[in-house]
Design a protein around this motif. Structure first.
Motif, PDB file in Angstrom:
ATOM      1  N   ASN A 284       0.810  -1.209   0.000  1.00 55.49           N
ATOM      2  CA  ASN A 284       0.000   0.000   0.000  1.00 55.49           C
ATOM      3  C   ASN A 284       0.843   1.258   0.000  1.00 55.49           C
ATOM      4  O   ASN A 284       2.055   1.219   0.218  1.00 55.49           O
ATOM      5  CB  ASN A 284      -0.933   0.006   1.215  1.00 55.49           C
TER       6      ASN A 284
ATOM      7  N   SER B 274     -11.016   3.431  -3.306  1.00 53.05           N
ATOM      8  CA  SER B 274      -9.978   2.704  -2.569  1.00 53.05           C
ATOM      9  C   SER B 274      -9.730   3.263  -1.178  1.00 53.05           C
ATOM     10  O   SER B 274      -8.895   2.730  -0.440  1.00 53.05           O
ATOM     11  CB  SER B 274      -8.660   2.722  -3.359  1.00 53.05           C
TER      12      SER B 274
ATOM     13  N   LEU C 251      -1.850   9.248  -6.149  1.00 54.04           N
ATOM     14  CA  LEU C 251      -2.753   8.115  -6.366  1.00 54.04           C
ATOM     15  C   LEU C 251      -3.281   8.109  -7.802  1.00 54.04           C
ATOM     16  O   LEU C 251      -3.350   7.067  -8.454  1.00 54.04           O
ATOM     17  CB  LEU C 251      -3.908   8.161  -5.374  1.00 54.04           C
TER      18      LEU C 251
ATOM     19  N   GLU D  74      -2.029   5.561 -10.917  1.00 58.13           N
ATOM     20  CA  GLU D  74      -3.059   4.840 -11.661  1.00 58.13           C
ATOM     21  C   GLU D  74      -2.904   5.080 -13.162  1.00 58.13           C
ATOM     22  O   GLU D  74      -3.126   4.171 -13.980  1.00 58.13           O
ATOM     23  CB  GLU D  74      -4.445   5.266 -11.186  1.00 58.13           C
TER      24      GLU D  74
ATOM     25  N   ARG E 225      -3.351  -0.543 -10.429  1.00 56.36           N
ATOM     26  CA  ARG E 225      -4.752  -0.598 -10.026  1.00 56.36           C
ATOM     27  C   ARG E 225      -4.865  -0.743  -8.513  1.00 56.36           C
ATOM     28  O   ARG E 225      -4.029  -1.383  -7.874  1.00 56.36           O
ATOM     29  CB  ARG E 225      -5.452  -1.775 -10.718  1.00 56.36           C
ATOM     30  N   TRP E 226      -5.933  -0.155  -7.957  1.00 54.15           N
ATOM     31  CA  TRP E 226      -6.164  -0.191  -6.511  1.00 54.15           C
ATOM     32  C   TRP E 226      -7.293  -1.165  -6.193  1.00 54.15           C
ATOM     33  O   TRP E 226      -8.233  -1.308  -6.974  1.00 54.15           O
ATOM     34  CB  TRP E 226      -6.541   1.189  -5.985  1.00 54.15           C
TER      35      TRP E 226
ATOM     36  N   SER F 248      -4.052   3.437   0.379  1.00 53.44           N
ATOM     37  CA  SER F 248      -4.602   2.708  -0.760  1.00 53.44           C
ATOM     38  C   SER F 248      -3.762   1.458  -1.000  1.00 53.44           C
ATOM     39  O   SER F 248      -2.526   1.525  -0.993  1.00 53.44           O
ATOM     40  CB  SER F 248      -4.586   3.584  -2.012  1.00 53.44           C
TER      41      SER F 248
ATOM     42  N   PHE G 250      -2.564  -1.845  -3.302  1.00 47.36           N
ATOM     43  CA  PHE G 250      -2.382  -2.251  -4.690  1.00 47.36           C
ATOM     44  C   PHE G 250      -3.149  -3.533  -4.980  1.00 47.36           C
ATOM     45  O   PHE G 250      -3.033  -4.509  -4.227  1.00 47.36           O
ATOM     46  CB  PHE G 250      -0.901  -2.477  -4.999  1.00 47.36           C
TER      47      PHE G 250
END
Length: 476
Positions: free
Chosen positions: A53, A64, A102, A106, A111-112, A127, A129
């Protein structure tokens, strides 16, 4: 066959989060970029492979994240865990920049996963991963390669040519590589046991390295020897209590133990030595490696009972169990009477309260030294369990001093003309001590993006100057 001398705009040394963010950022600025990763392709990415994270400031909940996490709250958390040992201006700069990370990450293909609940209490601040650190790395590598970043594996740098604060070339497998700018993102020296022993003595032999075996501090040493200004305490590091049965290197996240707050921790003499309930776990888990390192033989044991067994994420290894405290002591090699005395003393000191592992609850001890200030519950429900733990070193805080542009500063305070740093190799600017979950990835991502951008702009400036000089020489 490679030529004896090859030139690039930006040379990035390292292969993890900070290095890839720098490489992508530089390439998006139009630079010709080469990444040098000391490992082979399978082991690429250093400690980033083991992460989960990133902690970033944000103003509102997202898919997220379960709620806002303001810049000021982030800063207060950082001040708390470091006890004020941070470059406050640089820390605030990092936190401001983190607000766009963040989205930027992305955009690079990462991607979260949905907002995380459970015992880690990180759903609002961090957040995670989707697929973990390795998936995150794979996404960054795909993006870098698609953009045209050149990546070389098993490319260990053995020498740097630096003159008056300016990077000129690097030696890799006998080849001289020149570049107009350098980004150092090669981690700390946690895998160099001999270097650790300079500060920890023979105790370092009992340390487990939960991350990569490749972070030997070679680039850090070359930079410091070339007159770069150092920052950070060499004894400070991200060090957690991990399962003592873990391998020497690369045990990763699955050997970490999150159950300290649910029991008591004793040393080889069956004595407690610190407050297990001092604060919410993500703000205190990284102190326990140093605490265990200070104990005899660098070993400790987390003791808890059946009521806590399912409250935390278990280790890769099963807990040791017994139907009695004395039986558990025997399995651990502890003196049974001593462990019984410690447990009985703890139980007698526990005060009535309402247990809640997600807040600083009112379950505490009274008259016990050291106290347990939160989440204190009697250890009395059989079977009884234990995990043996040793210091698990993730990364060290001794590093290179940088400014807000991620420029490396020389010993006399001058910014280097063309050297930048990101990630663990400069984390000591922000982390004087302590740690908060996910902040290592923040440091790497934020300063990696800055370092790559500024290195590319520096290279572009150098190219322009070179073109002008060449034209002037032709005119003459």
């Amino acid at each position: 066959m490679p030529s004896d001398e090859t030139s690039y705009d930006v040379l990035v040394i390292g292969g993890g989060n900070a290095a890839l963010c720098a490489a992508i950022s530089a390439r998006r600025e139009g630079a010709r970029v080469l990444v040098l990763e000391a490992s082979d392709a399978f082991w690429r990415g250093g400690n980033t492979r083991h992460t989960r994270n990133m902690r970033c400031a944000h103003d509102a909940a997202t898919e997220s994240l379960s709620g806002p996490y303001t810049e000021e709250e982030f800063f207060e958390d950082l001040m708390r865990v470091t006890k004020g040992r941070t470059d406050q201006d640089l820390a605030r700069h990092m936190i401001r920049e983190s607000k766009t990370m963040l989205t930027w990450i992305e955009e690079q293909g990462v991607r979260w996963q949905p907002s995380l609940g459970g015992t880690l209490s990180l759903g609002r601040t961090n957040s995670f991963f989707l697929g973990g650190g390795r998936a995150m790395l794979n996404a960054l590598y795909r993006t870098a390669e698609t953009l045209g970043v050149e990546i070389r594996y098993e490319a260990e740098v053995t020498a740097l040519e630096i003159a008056d604060g300016m990077f000129l070339s690097a030696t890799v497998n006998g080849e001289t590589l020149r570049a107009k700018a350098l980004v150092a993102a090669a981690g700390g020296f946690e895998s160099n046991i001999e270097w650790l022993k300079r500060y920890w003595g023979e105790a370092a032999e009992n340390f487990l390295i939960r991350g990569t075996r490749n972070n030997k501090g070679t680039i850090l040493r070359l930079l410091l020897d070339a007159g770069v200004q150092e920052v950070g305490d060499p004894t400070q590091c991200h060090a957690v209590a991990i399962d003592a049965r873990a391998p020497k290197y690369d045990g990763g996240i699955i050997t970490r133990l999150d159950c300290v707050v649910f029991g008591i921790v004793v040393n080889k003499h069956a004595q407690r030595f610190y407050d297990e309930g001092e604060d919410i776990w993500p703000k205190r888990y990284a102190i326990w490696g140093r605490l265990v390192a200070a104990q005899p033989d660098q070993i400790a044991y987390i003791i808890f009972d059946a009521s806590s067994l399912k409250l935390f994420m278990p280790s890769l290894f099963p807990p040791i169990s017994a139907s009695t405290i004395e039986g558990l002591a025997e399995k651990l090699g502890l003196e049974p009477a001593a462990l019984r005395e410690t447990v009985d003393g703890f139980n007698a000191a526990v005060q009535p309260g309402t247990f809640d592992d997600k807040v600083l609850d009112d379950c505490r001890t009274d008259g016990l030294d050291p106290p347990k200030t939160h989440w204190a519950r009697r250890i009395e429900e059989a079977p009884f369990y234990a995990y043996p733990v040793r210091p698990g070193i993730t990364f060290t805080y001794l590093g290179t001093r940088v400014n807000e542009e991620a420029q490396i500063l020389m010993a006399d305070g001058r910014p280097s003309a063309n050297m930048f740093a990101a990630g663990e190799i400069m984390a000591g600017n922000v982390l004087g001590e302590g740690y908060a979950a996910g902040i290592g990835m923040t440091i790497g991502g934020v300063f990696g993006r800055i370092a790559g951008r500024e290195a590319a702009r520096t290279a572009r400036g150098n190219r322009a100057q070179g073109t002008i000089a060449a034209k002037e020489a032709t005119d003459v």
